[in-house]
Design an enzyme around this catalytic site. Structure first.
Site, mmCIF file in Angstrom:
data_model
loop_
_atom_site.group_PDB
_atom_site.id
_atom_site.type_symbol
_atom_site.label_atom_id
_atom_site.label_comp_id
_atom_site.label_asym_id
_atom_site.label_seq_id
_atom_site.Cartn_x
_atom_site.Cartn_y
_atom_site.Cartn_z
ATOM 1 N N SER A 96 0.846 -1.194 0.000
ATOM 2 C CA SER A 96 0.000 0.000 0.000
ATOM 3 C C SER A 96 0.888 1.253 0.000
ATOM 4 C CB SER A 96 -0.922 -0.004 1.222
ATOM 5 O OG SER A 96 -1.929 0.975 1.072
ATOM 6 N N GLY B 254 0.622 4.226 -1.321
ATOM 7 C CA GLY B 254 0.023 5.525 -1.026
ATOM 8 C C GLY B 254 -0.118 5.775 0.456
ATOM 9 N N ASP B 255 -0.517 4.758 1.220
ATOM 10 C CA ASP B 255 -0.650 4.917 2.667
ATOM 11 C C ASP B 255 0.700 5.198 3.311
ATOM 12 O OD1 ASP B 255 -3.395 4.537 2.708
ATOM 13 O OD2 ASP B 255 -3.251 2.384 3.033
ATOM 14 N N THR B 256 1.725 4.451 2.890
ATOM 15 C CA THR B 256 3.042 4.629 3.486
ATOM 16 C C THR B 256 3.609 6.004 3.171
ATOM 17 O OG1 THR B 256 3.458 2.259 3.337
ATOM 18 C CG2 THR B 256 5.368 3.681 3.602
#
Length: 351
Positions: free
Chosen positions: A114, A116-118
């Site tokens: 993921s 984008g989250d990181t």
């Protein structure tokens, strides 16, 4: 994937060293606990849709003015898309990175993490630290700030020169497979033994050493046809054909040995299984062993705390705790609540 207790290994990793409290923010009693904790803190981080915290009376204006209020959302706190839900999968596409990833004749692809989250977590943390530093440099006499970290914008911030390229030249950078636009040579190549190797020879002197190492010194940067990156980009197919043919006739080990001797950046593509056997990672202490705070169950292997600091390197005290494992401890230690007050909150289902 989960451990034997059913707890996500993702949480065991990213919840490390944290104390975990659960609150029901739909109840005023739960919101009051959060207000009291926030007003004792330097930084608050939240990732509800914009407007939700304000609806609960927990927005930036409802808490102490010196608080660094860090907000994570799909599209930011303002703008026509602010109220939309945003997962990393959608926001990676909206931020432009999915368009660049993959091959032009196939559907866009996703990195199997993921991303984008990181990236948003890193932007949010960096913003919070900058806001804290600003406040401290003014001897804590200035108010805190709202740090507005959007998933789509954190991804957008990785686009390097794509915006000025389009604004100035109308060039809309396309996906480029295993190469990168405007840089030659830098590619993924298949070896004789079916492995893949990355070779980056895009600097003029590095490129010259690369071509000499593979037996084609006449194609070095002393030749006007290959003298700089601009000229090499015009002959991209020719250069990759020559390098690719040389690589496919040799094993990965042979390729890496020649490249190392020539001081040309190169390396294998490693899976997680490969990484965990790599001596470089072991020598750098990139794997930590830890148990959950309770100490129960087997030890877990977690990635190290990064970056590495010379004076205060990060360590893993415990893996991510159980949900709400520290609720009572936090209420006692941080808010001085009595056992009776904690029991009352529990009876109200506020905790």
């Amino acid at each position: 994937m989960s451990d034997a207790t059913g707890t996500s290994l993702w949480w065991r990793t990213y919840g490390r060293n944290r104390r975990c409290i659960t609150l029901d923010l739909h109840k005023e009693e739960g919101r009051e606990v959060l207000r009291n904790l926030a007003n004792k803190s330097d930084v608050l981080v939240e990732n509800f849709r914009p407007g939700v915290m304000e609806k609960w009376g927990l927005g930036p204006k409802d808490l102490k003015p010196e608080l660094i209020y860090t907000r994570i959302s799909g599209y930011g706190q303002t703008g026509p898309k602010a109220s939309l839900p945003g997962y990393a999968s959608v926001c990676e596409a909206y931020g432009g990175i999915r368009h660049l990833n993959g091959y032009a004749d196939r559907p866009p692809v996703r990195t199997n993490v993921s991303l984008g989250d990181t990236l948003t977590g890193l932007h949010a943390a960096f913003g919070a630290v900058m806001a804290l530093l600003h406040r401290q440099r003014h001897n804590n006499t200035v108010p805190g700030q709202v740090v507005d970290a959007a998933i789509s914008e954190s991804v957008f911030n990785m686009l390097e020169g794509c915006v000025p390229e389009f604004a100035m030249h109308g060039y809309d950078r396309p996906p480029s497979g295993s190469t990168i636009s405007g840089v030659v040579p830098s590619a993924t190549l298949k070896t004789k033994d079916g492995r893949y190797v990355i070779i980056g020879g895009n600097g003029d002197s590095v490129y010259t050493r690369l071509m000499a190492a593979i037996g084609r010194p006449e194609m070095g940067s002393q030749n006007p046809l290959y003298c700089n990156n601009t000229e090499r980009c015009k002959r991209e197919d020719e250069i990759y054909e020559v390098i690719g043919k040389w690589v496919e006739e040799r094993s990965l080990e042979q390729v890496l040995e020649v490249m190392a001797e020539a001081r040309v950046p190169s390396g294998p593509i490693l899976s997680t299984a490969d990484i965990m056997k790599e001596e470089q990672y072991k020598a750098r202490g990139m794997f930590h062993e830890a148990k959950p705070p309770s100490g129960d169950g087997p030890s877990l292997t977690l990635p190290a705390m990064l970056p590495v600091l010379s004076g205060t390197p990060g360590s893993t005290k415990w893996a991510g705790p159980e949900l709400g494992e520290h609720t009572d401890q936090i209420l006692r230690d941080e808010l001085d609540l009595s056992d009776a007050e904690i029991s009352r909150l529990r009876e109200l289902n506020a905790i």
